[in-house]
Scaffold this active site. Structure first.
Site, PDB file in Angstrom:
ATOM      1  N   TYR A 112      13.268 -23.079  10.015  1.00  0.00           N
ATOM      2  CA  TYR A 112      12.261 -23.645  10.842  1.00  0.00           C
ATOM      3  C   TYR A 112      10.937 -22.625  11.018  1.00  0.00           C
ATOM      4  O   TYR A 112      11.321 -21.502  11.147  1.00  0.00           O
ATOM      5  CB  TYR A 112      12.753 -23.798  12.406  1.00  0.00           C
ATOM      6  CG  TYR A 112      11.517 -24.292  13.509  1.00  0.00           C
ATOM      7  CD1 TYR A 112      11.211 -25.458  13.121  1.00  0.00           C
ATOM      8  CD2 TYR A 112      11.189 -23.157  14.136  1.00  0.00           C
ATOM      9  CE1 TYR A 112       9.988 -25.792  14.033  1.00  0.00           C
ATOM     10  CE2 TYR A 112       9.873 -23.611  14.930  1.00  0.00           C
ATOM     11  CZ  TYR A 112       9.643 -24.889  14.956  1.00  0.00           C
ATOM     12  OH  TYR A 112       8.554 -25.344  15.746  1.00  0.00           O
ATOM     13  N   TRP A 114       6.329 -22.077  11.113  1.00  0.00           N
ATOM     14  CA  TRP A 114       5.044 -22.572  10.790  1.00  0.00           C
ATOM     15  C   TRP A 114       4.452 -22.233   9.241  1.00  0.00           C
ATOM     16  O   TRP A 114       3.641 -22.978   8.677  1.00  0.00           O
ATOM     17  CB  TRP A 114       3.939 -22.202  11.695  1.00  0.00           C
ATOM     18  CG  TRP A 114       3.856 -22.966  12.972  1.00  0.00           C
ATOM     19  CD1 TRP A 114       4.764 -23.597  13.816  1.00  0.00           C
ATOM     20  CD2 TRP A 114       2.443 -23.529  13.257  1.00  0.00           C
ATOM     21  NE1 TRP A 114       4.220 -24.686  14.597  1.00  0.00           N
ATOM     22  CE2 TRP A 114       2.767 -24.404  14.499  1.00  0.00           C
ATOM     23  CE3 TRP A 114       1.260 -23.503  12.686  1.00  0.00           C
ATOM     24  CZ2 TRP A 114       1.815 -25.299  14.999  1.00  0.00           C
ATOM     25  CZ3 TRP A 114       0.212 -24.076  13.535  1.00  0.00           C
ATOM     26  CH2 TRP A 114       0.494 -24.976  14.689  1.00  0.00           C
TER      27      TRP A 114
HETATM   28  N1  LIG Z   1      -4.201 -19.057  19.459  1.00  0.00           N
HETATM   29  C1  LIG Z   1      -2.718 -20.018  19.193  1.00  0.00           C
HETATM   30  N2  LIG Z   1      -2.905 -21.303  19.620  1.00  0.00           N
HETATM   31  C2  LIG Z   1      -1.717 -21.938  19.460  1.00  0.00           C
HETATM   32  C3  LIG Z   1      -0.576 -21.341  19.022  1.00  0.00           C
HETATM   33  C4  LIG Z   1      -0.645 -19.859  18.824  1.00  0.00           C
HETATM   34  O1  LIG Z   1       0.441 -19.286  18.495  1.00  0.00           O
HETATM   35  N3  LIG Z   1      -1.869 -19.284  18.955  1.00  0.00           N
HETATM   36  N4  LIG Z   1       0.924 -22.061  18.830  1.00  0.00           N
HETATM   37  C5  LIG Z   1       0.522 -23.586  18.611  1.00  0.00           C
HETATM   38  C6  LIG Z   1       1.816 -24.210  18.745  1.00  0.00           C
HETATM   39  S1  LIG Z   1       3.245 -23.862  17.852  1.00  0.00           S
HETATM   40  C7  LIG Z   1       1.812 -24.803  19.787  1.00  0.00           C
HETATM   41  S2  LIG Z   1       3.575 -25.648  20.123  1.00  0.00           S
HETATM   42  C8  LIG Z   1       0.972 -25.279  21.002  1.00  0.00           C
HETATM   43  C9  LIG Z   1       1.792 -24.911  22.545  1.00  0.00           C
HETATM   44  O2  LIG Z   1       0.794 -25.687  23.161  1.00  0.00           O
HETATM   45  P1  LIG Z   1       1.169 -25.509  24.760  1.00  0.00           P
HETATM   46  O3  LIG Z   1       2.726 -25.682  24.890  1.00  0.00           O
HETATM   47  O4  LIG Z   1       0.513 -26.295  25.685  1.00  0.00           O
HETATM   48  O5  LIG Z   1       1.046 -23.902  24.984  1.00  0.00           O
HETATM   49  P2  LIG Z   1       1.330 -22.862  26.111  1.00  0.00           P
HETATM   50  O6  LIG Z   1       0.463 -21.742  25.722  1.00  0.00           O
HETATM   51  O7  LIG Z   1       2.916 -22.469  25.933  1.00  0.00           O
HETATM   52  O8  LIG Z   1       1.202 -23.323  27.556  1.00  0.00           O
HETATM   53  C10 LIG Z   1      -0.103 -23.855  27.923  1.00  0.00           C
HETATM   54  C11 LIG Z   1      -0.249 -23.401  29.506  1.00  0.00           C
HETATM   55  O9  LIG Z   1       0.551 -24.063  30.366  1.00  0.00           O
HETATM   56  C12 LIG Z   1       0.745 -23.583  31.344  1.00  0.00           C
HETATM   57  N5  LIG Z   1       2.018 -23.489  31.855  1.00  0.00           N
HETATM   58  C13 LIG Z   1       3.183 -22.894  31.628  1.00  0.00           C
HETATM   59  N6  LIG Z   1       4.270 -23.316  32.312  1.00  0.00           N
HETATM   60  C14 LIG Z   1       3.666 -24.290  33.211  1.00  0.00           C
HETATM   61  C15 LIG Z   1       4.550 -25.238  34.045  1.00  0.00           C
HETATM   62  O10 LIG Z   1       5.532 -25.226  34.429  1.00  0.00           O
HETATM   63  N7  LIG Z   1       3.339 -26.004  34.790  1.00  0.00           N
HETATM   64  C16 LIG Z   1       2.196 -26.148  34.460  1.00  0.00           C
HETATM   65  N8  LIG Z   1       1.630 -27.024  35.176  1.00  0.00           N
HETATM   66  N9  LIG Z   1       1.497 -25.418  33.725  1.00  0.00           N
HETATM   67  C17 LIG Z   1       2.503 -24.337  32.870  1.00  0.00           C
HETATM   68  C18 LIG Z   1       0.548 -21.650  30.982  1.00  0.00           C
HETATM   69  O11 LIG Z   1      -0.320 -21.183  31.959  1.00  0.00           O
HETATM   70  C19 LIG Z   1      -0.086 -22.013  29.664  1.00  0.00           C
HETATM   71  O12 LIG Z   1      -1.259 -21.161  29.650  1.00  0.00           O
HETATM   72  O13 LIG Z   1      -0.043 -23.961  20.923  1.00  0.00           O
HETATM   73  C20 LIG Z   1      -0.460 -23.937  19.520  1.00  0.00           C
HETATM   74  N10 LIG Z   1      -1.631 -23.229  19.565  1.00  0.00           N
HETATM   75  N1  LIG Z   2       9.165 -17.444  24.646  1.00  0.00           N
HETATM   76  C1  LIG Z   2       8.698 -18.325  24.067  1.00  0.00           C
HETATM   77  N2  LIG Z   2       9.043 -18.450  22.714  1.00  0.00           N
HETATM   78  C2  LIG Z   2       8.472 -19.490  21.881  1.00  0.00           C
HETATM   79  C3  LIG Z   2       7.435 -20.374  22.340  1.00  0.00           C
HETATM   80  C4  LIG Z   2       7.058 -20.050  23.620  1.00  0.00           C
HETATM   81  O1  LIG Z   2       6.089 -20.924  24.219  1.00  0.00           O
HETATM   82  N3  LIG Z   2       7.569 -19.281  24.357  1.00  0.00           N
HETATM   83  N4  LIG Z   2       6.858 -21.222  21.343  1.00  0.00           N
HETATM   84  C5  LIG Z   2       7.776 -21.844  20.244  1.00  0.00           C
HETATM   85  C6  LIG Z   2       7.093 -22.543  19.285  1.00  0.00           C
HETATM   86  S1  LIG Z   2       6.152 -23.960  19.956  1.00  0.00           S
HETATM   87  C7  LIG Z   2       6.940 -22.266  18.144  1.00  0.00           C
HETATM   88  S2  LIG Z   2       6.060 -23.348  17.156  1.00  0.00           S
HETATM   89  C8  LIG Z   2       7.535 -21.234  17.525  1.00  0.00           C
HETATM   90  C9  LIG Z   2       6.821 -20.470  16.407  1.00  0.00           C
HETATM   91  O2  LIG Z   2       7.615 -19.604  15.690  1.00  0.00           O
HETATM   92  P1  LIG Z   2       7.547 -19.419  14.060  1.00  0.00           P
HETATM   93  O3  LIG Z   2       6.831 -20.767  13.578  1.00  0.00           O
HETATM   94  O4  LIG Z   2       9.023 -19.009  13.439  1.00  0.00           O
HETATM   95  O5  LIG Z   2       6.435 -18.365  14.106  1.00  0.00           O
HETATM   96  P2  LIG Z   2       5.376 -17.750  12.893  1.00  0.00           P
HETATM   97  O6  LIG Z   2       5.027 -16.271  13.408  1.00  0.00           O
HETATM   98  O7  LIG Z   2       4.371 -18.559  12.850  1.00  0.00           O
HETATM   99  O8  LIG Z   2       6.280 -17.489  11.728  1.00  0.00           O
HETATM  100  C10 LIG Z   2       5.858 -18.048  10.355  1.00  0.00           C
HETATM  101  C11 LIG Z   2       6.603 -16.960   9.293  1.00  0.00           C
HETATM  102  O9  LIG Z   2       6.470 -17.513   8.095  1.00  0.00           O
HETATM  103  C12 LIG Z   2       5.904 -16.308   7.307  1.00  0.00           C
HETATM  104  N5  LIG Z   2       5.025 -17.091   6.114  1.00  0.00           N
HETATM  105  C13 LIG Z   2       3.693 -17.641   6.078  1.00  0.00           C
HETATM  106  N6  LIG Z   2       3.666 -18.190   5.092  1.00  0.00           N
HETATM  107  C14 LIG Z   2       4.755 -18.180   4.074  1.00  0.00           C
HETATM  108  C15 LIG Z   2       4.948 -18.548   3.052  1.00  0.00           C
HETATM  109  O10 LIG Z   2       4.256 -19.035   2.224  1.00  0.00           O
HETATM  110  N7  LIG Z   2       6.354 -18.362   2.562  1.00  0.00           N
HETATM  111  C16 LIG Z   2       7.163 -17.713   3.217  1.00  0.00           C
HETATM  112  N8  LIG Z   2       8.448 -17.464   2.654  1.00  0.00           N
HETATM  113  N9  LIG Z   2       6.803 -17.180   4.412  1.00  0.00           N
HETATM  114  C17 LIG Z   2       5.701 -17.351   4.747  1.00  0.00           C
HETATM  115  C18 LIG Z   2       4.922 -15.559   8.053  1.00  0.00           C
HETATM  116  O11 LIG Z   2       4.752 -14.431   7.650  1.00  0.00           O
HETATM  117  C19 LIG Z   2       5.595 -15.677   9.576  1.00  0.00           C
HETATM  118  O12 LIG Z   2       6.598 -14.402   9.473  1.00  0.00           O
HETATM  119  O13 LIG Z   2       7.793 -20.233  18.550  1.00  0.00           O
HETATM  120  C20 LIG Z   2       8.517 -20.623  19.700  1.00  0.00           C
HETATM  121  N10 LIG Z   2       8.819 -19.523  20.553  1.00  0.00           N
HETATM  122 MO   LIG Z   3       5.067 -24.890  18.450  1.00  0.00          MO
END
Ligand SMILES: Nc1nc2c(c(=O)[nH]1)N[C@H]1C(S)=C(S)[C@@H](COP(=O)(O)OP(=O)(O)OC[C@H]3O[C@@H](n4cnc5c(=O)[nH]c(N)nc54)[C@H](O)[C@@H]3O)O[C@H]1N2
Ligand SMILES: Nc1nc2c(c(=O)[nH]1)N[C@H]1C(S)=C(S)[C@@H](COP(=O)(O)OP(=O)(O)OC[C@H]3O[C@@H](n4cnc5c(=O)[nH]c(N)nc54)[C@H](O)[C@@H]3O)O[C@H]1N2
Ligand SMILES: [Mo]
Length: 768
Positions: A112, A114
């Site tokens: 798993y 991104w």
């Molecule tokens: N720049 C940037 N953008 C991203 C990502 C990133 O790593 N960097 N990750 C991407 C990914 S994989 C995902 S899944 C999405 C995630 O998208 P989201 O899950 O929507 O993102 P979060 O930043 O976890 O949360 C958004 C906001 O929800 C609020 N929040 C937290 N808990 C609660 C709660 O219990 N109630 C309410 N009402 N609000 C709450 C927090 O203040 C937070 O800033 O973002 C994507 N966008």
């Molecule tokens: N506490 C907390 N934890 C969270 C979250 C949260 O809201 N709170 N959000 C969760 C969410 S929504 C998500 S989606 C996850 C994200 O978790 P991940 O998707 O595991 O996070 P990334 O840092 O995007 O990791 C991708 C990795 O792939 C590597 N990579 C990039 N391109 C390539 C390629 O071409 N080949 C190979 N072999 N490797 C490559 C990058 O260097 C990087 O290390 O985290 C989760 N964890």
């Molecule tokens: Mo995510």
């Protein structure tokens, strides 16, 4: 232009750009000219691509080289560089040994993460295809993003499609919505990214147009920062993880007032009477009044009544960020949101109803016509085994144990070999100290990585992979209007290879190269995938003819025409609920689900309910750990990706991740702005740098994920990685999603010397 400068179009999760290369080095990244709101993250690429943290050559962990099959030393050992032939032979032998002795299910290949943009070189897809072709593996289902909703929504609305961003689009919202109840806000920092990449960032424009058209926005979140400061909005602070109670309280107000849309509920919904009985207190003697909700969520009862009445009085949209469901019992706020919108009766009307993720990911609500994108087929997993993605540590710690999931019982496999490419479990998983313990158990861990990430430095065999800039690909995502030719801008750095090439050679060693490659090299795959897309476009009169592959490649990108009508979620169903019946047992929106009730899960009953999470500010545990930690997405990187770049580094404090805290909570603990702090609970502790912010609710801390995990043991994480604090429990038996956002902690000043960071050291042993 000087002759030694070349320019190549490409795409990343954070946007499309032109790579400018001088004398073999990437020197600049110019945003795609049609992107109205490019992300500054693209400018980190020169640093990242030429970073000293690149994995230069294949490497094997010293302890594992001495004694194969031993996990001890993962995280502390150094690595010995080896030639590709040696490394591939080791990987091949391990795969063959584990398959022969323990079966395909002993290989864990969910992988798993991104990874990076590009439809072909998607590391997770390639990993699956490779492992499936070789006999199968234990896979993963679901994701960390919306794991709870993914398994709940099919029972309730018959699909999880809206989670992919296919919700009522910004054009419809801007034209029709008068009031947005934005649960979790619309944190545009998150709309910088979309999995697979985007040519155009449209969320900011959509939000601005909506406000300019006179819509009122109410941000319901523990943090005011969840709405950009230049957007006029009312902020209603709410205790984390209590949104379901607020929504249920609003539903009760509508019911008592008689403002619920009885006609909509009877025509389009199933089981409203059961939910109404719960609201009235028929089950537990407790009517779910505004006062009841206020005591739980901290929003005053008068405000709850006002919100319910305002939402009933105009075209309103209830939007939830995904974060609401990434919490213990995270199914409930989503179901309660749908129930609230159903009672308001506006589902399927332009700009009305419910929505998920609007403003918090670039894909959500992006206007786009339906059109195929180039597809890569992973094949079928002959092992037929998988686990819910966030249950990895449970699986490694408890082989053979049974667990419930979505109505059935399953058994964890006995995993001996972990294979990962394109993800960073030592970023994404919860309770990293627990994962660390679980991670010691497999005999062999193979990781393909581009950089020495925390996961790479906890593997036994590390194979260096190229970045998108070092290979050709086609970039596209289902919610963006563009398809990109991603040109190779640089030669592979160091000895890195494409994941595809690595797998091709391993498949050759295993005798199944043809099954894996189908006889195609990478360029031939691109042409093949493109041809598939082109044929599908040709069948659809609404789509422009796509040029042939060579012309597309020269041209650099294709653009789909802008849609000539707005997309409205469930518009068809509203128009004709029989012709467009939902894929639920009743064919309607289920406000009571006999199927879910039949599972008999007390943590996910048959209708939306307020179920206190294991950790929240009203829990007993709050006596020891009185603050609720929100670990949200980082503004200046993508998860752990780009963390070592200056963009993210500039916001760190003494090199540690910032944590935002209300000035009163800080004062009560003697914490000053910009000072180092230690955040802790029974699971672990990490360092951070305090930022005093009156826009954060009292009792709440906000800290981004993604600082590279930096710890020698469970006592102290040095960099500010919140996942040493988060709980590793499923959202419920139904969905088994990640509960990252249900975390209680405490915080104190750090007065000692700050330990130096080690996360950015390259763990390779000097040549003997
Ligand atoms: N720049 C940037 N953008 C991203 C990502 C990133 O790593 N960097 N990750 C991407 C990914 S994989 C995902 S899944 C999405 C995630 O998208 P989201 O899950 O929507 O993102 P979060 O930043 O976890 O949360 C958004 C906001 O929800 C609020 N929040 C937290 N808990 C609660 C709660 O219990 N109630 C309410 N009402 N609000 C709450 C927090 O203040 C937070 O800033 O973002 C994507 N966008
Ligand atoms: N506490 C907390 N934890 C969270 C979250 C949260 O809201 N709170 N959000 C969760 C969410 S929504 C998500 S989606 C996850 C994200 O978790 P991940 O998707 O595991 O996070 P990334 O840092 O995007 O990791 C991708 C990795 O792939 C590597 N990579 C990039 N391109 C390539 C390629 O071409 N080949 C190979 N072999 N490797 C490559 C990058 O260097 C990087 O290390 O985290 C989760 N964890
Ligand atoms: Mo995510």
């Amino acid at each position: 232009m000087p002759p030694n400068v070349q320019r190549y179009p490409t795409l990343s999760h954070w946007g499309a750009y032109t790579a400018v290369v001088r004398d073999g080095r990437l020197v600049a990244c110019e945003p795609f000219p049609h992107d109205p709101d490019p992300s500054p993250m693209i400018h980190t690429m020169p640093e990242m691509v030429h970073s000293p943290l690149r994995v230069a050559r294949p490497a094997v962990r010293e302890g594992w080289l001495r004694r194969r099959g031993t996990g001890t030393g993962r995280g502390s050992d150094r690595y010995v560089e080896v030639g590709w032939d040696v490394a591939l032979k080791l990987v091949h032998e391990e795969l063959a040994r584990v398959r022969a002795r323990h079966g395909a299910e002993a290989i864990f290949g969910g992988s798993y993460g991104w990874a990076s943009a590009g439809r072909f070189h998607n590391a997770m897809s390639q990993t699956r295809r490779f492992l499936y072709a070789g006999g199968g593996c234990t896979d993963q289902v679901g994701n960390y993003s919306w794991g709870a909703a993914q398994f709940l929504l099919p029972h309730v609305i018959g699909t999880w499609q809206p989670l992919t961003g296919k919700v009522t689009d910004w054009n419809s919202v801007a034209a029709h919505t008068r009031l947005i109840l934005a649960f979790g806000g619309m944190p545009l920092r998150n709309a910088q990214v979309i999995a697979g990449g985007a040519g155009a960032h449209t969320a900011r424009d959509g939000l601005r147009r909506t406000v300019a058209a006179g819509a009122r926005i109410v941000v319901i979140s523990p943090s005011r920062g969840d709405m950009p400061a230049d957007i006029a909005a009312e902020w209603i602070p709410i205790r984390p993880n209590t949104d379901a109670a607020l929504m249920i309280g609003m539903a009760h107000v509508l019911l008592e007032d008689g403002r619920h849309d009885a006609a909509f509920l009877s025509r389009y919904c199933h089981g409203f009477e059961r939910y109404a009985a719960y609201l009235r207190g028929a089950e537990d003697g407790q009517p779910k009044t505004a006062e009841w909700a206020a005591a739980i969520c901290g929003v005053p009862a008068d405000t709850i009544r006002r919100l319910a009445r305002d939402a009933a009085a105009c075209r309103s949209l209830v939007n939830c960020t995904w974060s609401l469901q990434r919490a213990h019992h995270g199914e409930q706020p989503y179901w309660a949101c749908i129930a609230l919108a159903a009672m308001l009766g506006q589902i399927g009307l332009p700009g009305g109803g419910f929505s998920f993720g609007l403003g918090s990911i670039n894909s959500a609500g992006n206007p786009r016509i339906d059109a195929a994108v180039p597809e890569f087929h992973e094949g079928r997993n002959p092992a037929g085994r998988s686990i819910p993605v966030a249950r990895i540590a449970d699986m490694l710690l408890h082989p053979g144990a049974t667990y419930p999931f979505n109505g059935k019982e399953y058994r964890y496999p006995d995993v001996r070999l972990v294979y990962w490419a394109g993800g960073n479990p030592f970023h994404h998983h919860q309770d990293l100290n627990r994962l660390h313990a679980a991670w010691q158990r497999p005999e062999t861990i193979v990781v393909h990585e581009t950089w020495w990430t925390p996961t790479a430095r906890r593997a036994d065999i590390v194979l260096p992979t190229t970045t998108t800039l070092e290979r050709e690909d086609i970039g596209a995502s289902s919610r963006d209007r563009y398809v990109f030719a991603m040109h190779r801008a640089l030669p592979p750095q160091g000895q890195s290879r494409d994941d595809y090439e690595i797998y091709r050679e391993l498949a050759a060693l295993g005798g199944y190269e043809a099954a894996y490659t189908e006889g195609r090299d990478a360029r031939q795959w691109l042409a093949h995938m493109y041809a598939g897309m082109r044929a599908r476009w040709a069948q659809d009169p609404a789509l422009p003819p796509a040029p042939d592959f060579e012309a597309f490649w020269r041209q650099g990108y294709l653009a789909l025409p802008a849609p000539d009508r707005d997309f409205v979620l469930f518009e068809d169903f509203r128009r004709d609920p029989l012709a467009h019946r939902l894929h639920t047992p009743s064919g309607r929106i289920e406000l009571y689900s006999e199927r879910i009730a039949g599972f008999g899960y007390e943590d996910c009953p048959g209708h939306p309910a307020w179920l206190p999470p294991a950790e929240w500010l009203g829990a007993d545990a709050a006596r020891h750990s009185p603050l609720h930690l929100i670990s949200s997405q980082p503004a200046r990187r993508l998860h752990s990706q780009l963390d070592p770049a200056r963009l993210a580094g500039a916001r760190k404090i003494h090199g540690r991740e910032p944590v935002r805290i209300h000035p009163d909570d800080a004062a009560a603990r003697g914490i000053g702005d910009g000072e180092p702090v230690r955040i802790h609970n029974a699971r672990g502790a990490c360092l951070a740098g305090a930022v005093l912010d009156a826009g954060v609710m009292r009792g709440v801390l906000v800290m981004s994920t993604g600082a590279w995990f930096d710890a020698d043991d469970a006592t102290l994480e040095r960099h500010g990685n919140p996942n040493v604090l988060t709980p590793d429990i499923g959202t419920s038996r139904l969905a088994q999603g990640s509960s990252a956002l249900s975390t209680l902690v405490d915080i104190e000043p750090w007065t000692g010397a700050l330990p130096s960071l080690r996360a950015y050291e390259v763990p390779v042993a000097p040549d003997a």
